[in-house]
Every structure is written in structure tokens, then in C-alpha cells.
Design a protein around this motif. Structure first.
Motif, PDB file in Angstrom:
ATOM      1  N   ASN A   1      -9.940  21.758  61.003  1.00 19.57           N
ATOM      2  CA  ASN A   1      -9.066  22.771  60.403  1.00 19.57           C
ATOM      3  C   ASN A   1      -8.846  23.935  61.367  1.00 19.57           C
ATOM      4  O   ASN A   1      -8.954  25.102  60.994  1.00 19.57           O
ATOM      5  CB  ASN A   1      -9.652  23.289  59.080  1.00 19.57           C
ATOM      6  N   PHE A   2      -8.538  23.580  62.597  1.00 20.52           N
ATOM      7  CA  PHE A   2      -8.450  24.564  63.667  1.00 20.52           C
ATOM      8  C   PHE A   2      -7.299  24.190  64.597  1.00 20.52           C
ATOM      9  O   PHE A   2      -7.110  23.014  64.922  1.00 20.52           O
ATOM     10  CB  PHE A   2      -9.760  24.573  64.453  1.00 20.52           C
ATOM     11  N   GLN A   3      -6.523  25.185  64.995  1.00 19.39           N
ATOM     12  CA  GLN A   3      -5.464  24.957  65.968  1.00 19.39           C
ATOM     13  C   GLN A   3      -5.404  26.123  66.944  1.00 19.39           C
ATOM     14  O   GLN A   3      -5.876  27.219  66.656  1.00 19.39           O
ATOM     15  CB  GLN A   3      -4.105  24.786  65.292  1.00 19.39           C
ATOM     16  N   VAL A   4      -4.803  25.869  68.095  1.00 19.39           N
ATOM     17  CA  VAL A   4      -4.601  26.888  69.118  1.00 19.39           C
ATOM     18  C   VAL A   4      -3.106  27.073  69.337  1.00 19.39           C
ATOM     19  O   VAL A   4      -2.357  26.087  69.447  1.00 19.39           O
ATOM     20  CB  VAL A   4      -5.279  26.495  70.443  1.00 19.39           C
ATOM     21  N   CYS A   5      -2.658  28.321  69.351  1.00 17.47           N
ATOM     22  CA  CYS A   5      -1.275  28.659  69.667  1.00 17.47           C
ATOM     23  C   CYS A   5      -1.249  29.512  70.933  1.00 17.47           C
ATOM     24  O   CYS A   5      -2.195  30.265  71.194  1.00 17.47           O
ATOM     25  CB  CYS A   5      -0.618  29.439  68.530  1.00 17.47           C
ATOM     26  N   ASP A   6      -0.177  29.415  71.669  1.00 19.16           N
ATOM     27  CA  ASP A   6      -0.010  30.232  72.863  1.00 19.16           C
ATOM     28  C   ASP A   6       0.921  31.403  72.584  1.00 19.16           C
ATOM     29  O   ASP A   6       2.027  31.214  72.062  1.00 19.16           O
ATOM     30  CB  ASP A   6       0.549  29.398  74.018  1.00 19.16           C
ATOM     31  N   ARG A   7       0.442  32.603  72.867  1.00 18.01           N
ATOM     32  CA  ARG A   7       1.209  33.852  72.851  1.00 18.01           C
ATOM     33  C   ARG A   7       1.533  34.376  71.457  1.00 18.01           C
ATOM     34  O   ARG A   7       1.569  35.583  71.250  1.00 18.01           O
ATOM     35  CB  ARG A   7       2.499  33.720  73.667  1.00 18.01           C
ATOM     36  N   ASP A   8       1.773  33.519  70.479  1.00 22.40           N
ATOM     37  CA  ASP A   8       2.159  33.984  69.144  1.00 22.40           C
ATOM     38  C   ASP A   8       2.002  32.845  68.157  1.00 22.40           C
ATOM     39  O   ASP A   8       1.846  31.676  68.538  1.00 22.40           O
ATOM     40  CB  ASP A   8       3.607  34.485  69.162  1.00 22.40           C
ATOM     41  N   LEU A   9       2.072  33.163  66.868  1.00 22.49           N
ATOM     42  CA  LEU A   9       2.119  32.151  65.834  1.00 22.49           C
ATOM     43  C   LEU A   9       3.468  31.448  65.854  1.00 22.49           C
ATOM     44  O   LEU A   9       4.506  32.083  66.065  1.00 22.49           O
ATOM     45  CB  LEU A   9       1.919  32.790  64.453  1.00 22.49           C
ATOM     46  N   ASP A  10       3.476  30.135  65.620  1.00 24.31           N
ATOM     47  CA  ASP A  10       4.744  29.447  65.426  1.00 24.31           C
ATOM     48  C   ASP A  10       5.235  29.704  64.004  1.00 24.31           C
ATOM     49  O   ASP A  10       4.499  30.203  63.146  1.00 24.31           O
ATOM     50  CB  ASP A  10       4.591  27.950  65.689  1.00 24.31           C
ATOM     51  N   ALA A  11       6.494  29.375  63.738  1.00 22.05           N
ATOM     52  CA  ALA A  11       7.110  29.698  62.450  1.00 22.05           C
ATOM     53  C   ALA A  11       6.396  29.033  61.281  1.00 22.05           C
ATOM     54  O   ALA A  11       6.217  29.635  60.212  1.00 22.05           O
ATOM     55  CB  ALA A  11       8.588  29.303  62.473  1.00 22.05           C
TER      56      ALA A  11
ATOM     57  N   ASP B   1      -7.410  31.612  56.825  1.00 18.84           N
ATOM     58  CA  ASP B   1      -6.988  31.837  55.447  1.00 18.84           C
ATOM     59  C   ASP B   1      -8.105  31.416  54.488  1.00 18.84           C
ATOM     60  O   ASP B   1      -9.143  30.893  54.916  1.00 18.84           O
ATOM     61  CB  ASP B   1      -5.664  31.115  55.164  1.00 18.84           C
ATOM     62  N   PRO B   2      -7.955  31.658  53.182  1.00 17.35           N
ATOM     63  CA  PRO B   2      -9.028  31.319  52.233  1.00 17.35           C
ATOM     64  C   PRO B   2      -9.395  29.846  52.189  1.00 17.35           C
ATOM     65  O   PRO B   2     -10.489  29.495  51.736  1.00 17.35           O
ATOM     66  CB  PRO B   2      -8.464  31.801  50.891  1.00 17.35           C
ATOM     67  N   SER B   3      -8.526  28.964  52.663  1.00 25.67           N
ATOM     68  CA  SER B   3      -8.851  27.535  52.685  1.00 25.67           C
ATOM     69  C   SER B   3      -9.701  27.163  53.888  1.00 25.67           C
ATOM     70  O   SER B   3     -10.165  26.019  53.994  1.00 25.67           O
ATOM     71  CB  SER B   3      -7.566  26.696  52.712  1.00 25.67           C
ATOM     72  N   GLY B   4      -9.904  28.111  54.824  1.00 31.21           N
ATOM     73  CA  GLY B   4     -10.712  27.840  56.000  1.00 31.21           C
ATOM     74  C   GLY B   4      -9.926  27.355  57.195  1.00 31.21           C
ATOM     75  O   GLY B   4     -10.518  26.893  58.180  1.00 31.21           O
ATOM     76  N   TYR B   5      -8.608  27.467  57.153  1.00 32.71           N
ATOM     77  CA  TYR B   5      -7.775  27.024  58.269  1.00 32.71           C
ATOM     78  C   TYR B   5      -7.689  28.124  59.320  1.00 32.71           C
ATOM     79  O   TYR B   5      -7.204  29.225  59.041  1.00 32.71           O
ATOM     80  CB  TYR B   5      -6.376  26.646  57.791  1.00 32.71           C
ATOM     81  N   VAL B   6      -8.148  27.813  60.535  1.00 31.85           N
ATOM     82  CA  VAL B   6      -8.253  28.802  61.599  1.00 31.85           C
ATOM     83  C   VAL B   6      -7.205  28.543  62.673  1.00 31.85           C
ATOM     84  O   VAL B   6      -7.007  27.402  63.098  1.00 31.85           O
ATOM     85  CB  VAL B   6      -9.659  28.775  62.242  1.00 31.85           C
ATOM     86  N   THR B   7      -6.567  29.619  63.103  1.00 30.43           N
ATOM     87  CA  THR B   7      -5.680  29.575  64.261  1.00 30.43           C
ATOM     88  C   THR B   7      -6.194  30.561  65.297  1.00 30.43           C
ATOM     89  O   THR B   7      -6.505  31.712  64.963  1.00 30.43           O
ATOM     90  CB  THR B   7      -4.242  29.953  63.891  1.00 30.43           C
ATOM     91  N   ALA B   8      -6.293  30.111  66.529  1.00 29.85           N
ATOM     92  CA  ALA B   8      -6.621  30.999  67.650  1.00 29.85           C
ATOM     93  C   ALA B   8      -5.369  31.144  68.510  1.00 29.85           C
ATOM     94  O   ALA B   8      -4.800  30.150  68.968  1.00 29.85           O
ATOM     95  CB  ALA B   8      -7.761  30.417  68.478  1.00 29.85           C
ATOM     96  N   ILE B   9      -4.949  32.391  68.708  1.00 25.69           N
ATOM     97  CA  ILE B   9      -3.765  32.677  69.512  1.00 25.69           C
ATOM     98  C   ILE B   9      -4.221  33.133  70.888  1.00 25.69           C
ATOM     99  O   ILE B   9      -4.898  34.154  71.023  1.00 25.69           O
ATOM    100  CB  ILE B   9      -2.895  33.769  68.869  1.00 25.69           C
TER     101      ILE B   9
ATOM    102  N   ALA C   1     -15.391  31.528  68.408  1.00 25.62           N
ATOM    103  CA  ALA C   1     -14.267  32.314  67.903  1.00 25.62           C
ATOM    104  C   ALA C   1     -13.949  31.946  66.458  1.00 25.62           C
ATOM    105  O   ALA C   1     -13.648  32.814  65.631  1.00 25.62           O
ATOM    106  CB  ALA C   1     -13.049  32.100  68.799  1.00 25.62           C
ATOM    107  N   ALA C   2     -14.015  30.653  66.132  1.00 28.79           N
ATOM    108  CA  ALA C   2     -13.767  30.216  64.764  1.00 28.79           C
ATOM    109  C   ALA C   2     -14.840  30.741  63.817  1.00 28.79           C
ATOM    110  O   ALA C   2     -14.550  31.161  62.687  1.00 28.79           O
ATOM    111  CB  ALA C   2     -13.708  28.689  64.701  1.00 28.79           C
TER     112      ALA C   2
END
Length: 213
Positions: free
Chosen positions: A8-18, A53-61, A161-162
Motif C-alpha cells: 500500500n505504498f507508492q512513490v511519485c516524482d515532484r508532485d502528486l499525480d491527479a 490516508d486512514p486506509s493506510g495508503y502511503v505516497t512518498a513524493i 519514511a512510511a
């Protein structure tokens, strides 16, 4: 010792995608953290921003060297629809405002909440707080590491980080209940509301202006 996994983890570059922005905009609360090259505002740059978010989904930018804009992140953190939960919000909110001009609001700080609610202890660090409230011992071995090359962050760094955001939403609920029980919730809300003032003072490098010296 329980280590965070990268499910439940993703990495984005520079900003969140839409799509990720839309996902997080539907959340009532979001946990936020940052990783930097050090602790001196203005000298040590922002390298990573984590969101959960409350579901535990993590994004690292991953923030690029010299980057000064992240419009989707700004939209998310300035939205009044979700409470942004930090541990020691003063530092992270200042980094986000200094780097991107983001005026984060509304804010919940688990460190302030802990100091107001857990007056039976002098230990208010994230590791101690998570262990008491969730029973989980965080692995902090990657805390002091080089975050300045975000394209080559190790799995251990990403797991660390997560970890720093996965438990904040749950702890907010527990700390809020403690504050309400002890009659200190309104005081906590007033403290959270003053954080932008302290952030502005930190950015302008004013120190101890409330002290009599």
C-alpha cells in the motif's frame, strides 16, 4: 521490532499525480511527514514528503534539487476538507511553506497533543508515542541518513519514511479522546491554531520573542 513494509505504498516524482490527489481529497484526515537534509530551515532542503490516508495508503513524493513548486500537493494541504496530522508539525509545516509556499491547514500535531494529554511522562518522541498507543516498536535506524538523492533511496529508507506516517491517524483518535477526557481539547485546538504564527516566525528567523531577556 516491527518494521514497516512497502505494501500500500507508492512513490511519485515532484508532485502528486491527479488520481492520487483525487484519492486523498476524499479523506477526512491525512498524516503528513517530511524528510530533509538536516534540521536547519533554509540551509537543509526538503527531500521527501510522505502522505498516508486512514486506509493506510502511503505516497512518498520525491522532491528534486531546486524544486519550488508542487501545485497538487499545495492544493491538498491547503484544503479545509481534511485535517493534516503531523508529529512536531512546526518543523514540517515550516519546511513546506519555505519550499513551496504552502499554508497547511487545518493542523493536528501529535507531539503537542501528547504533551498536553500525557503529562505522566516526559517522553513525547514518535517512537515512544507509537509504542505506547499502538504497541508497535518503530525501527528508526534510517532516521539519520542521506535523503538528498531521492532517486536512489534504499528500501530501508522508504520503509522508515512510511513508518513515520502510518500510525498518526490512529494516534490522533486516541490522543483526542485523552484530551477530551482531561478537559484539555479546546486548549489543544488553540495550540494547533497558533502553529502558522510560529512557522512564520521560524521562517523569518525570530527566536524567543515571547521571552523576557
Amino acid at each position: 521490532m516491527v518494521e514497516a513494509n512497502l505494501e500500500n505504498f507508492q512513490v511519485c516524482d515532484r508532485d502528486l499525480d491527479a488520481a492520487t490527489l483525487a484519492r486523498y481529497q476524499g479523506a477526512e484526515a491525512l498524516a503528513i511527514d517530511t524528510e530533509t537534509m538536516g534540521l536547519v530551515l533554509g540551509r537543509d532542503r526538503l527531500c521527501l514528503v510522505q502522505i498516508c490516508d486512514p486506509s493506510g495508503y502511503v505516497t512518498a513524493i520525491r522532491i528534486a534539487l531546486g524544486q519550488r513548486e508542487a501545485p497538487n500537493l499545495k492544493t491538498l494541504l491547503e484544503s479545509p476538507q481534511s485535517t493534516k496530522i503531523f508529529h512536531y508539525a512546526r518543523f514540517d509545516v515550516a519546511q513546506l511553506k519555505y519550499t513551496f509556499g504552502i499554508a497547511t491547514a487545518p493542523i493536528f500535531c501529535t507531539k503537542i497533543a501528547s504533551k498536553l494529554a500525557r503529562t505522566y511522562t516526559s517522553t513525547h518522541g514518535l517512537k515512544a508515542l507509537v509504542q505506547e498507543l499502538t504497541g508497535i516498536e518503530l525501527d528508526k535506524s534510517s532516521q539519520s541518513s542521506d535523503w538528498g538523492n531521492p532517486a536512489n533511496l534504499s528500501p530501508q529508507q522508504l520503509a522508515y519514511a512510511a513508518n513515520d506516517v502510518r500510525y498518526l491517524v490512529e494516534m490522533r483518535s486516541q490522543l483526542t479522546a485523552m484530551l477530551q477526557r482531561e478537559g484539555r481539547w479546546e486548549l489543544a485546538e488553540r495550540c494547533f491554531a497558533t502553529l502558522p504564527l510560529f512557522v512564520d516566525l521560524d521562517i523569518m528567523q525570530f527566536k524567543d520573542i515571547f521571552e523576557h531577556k
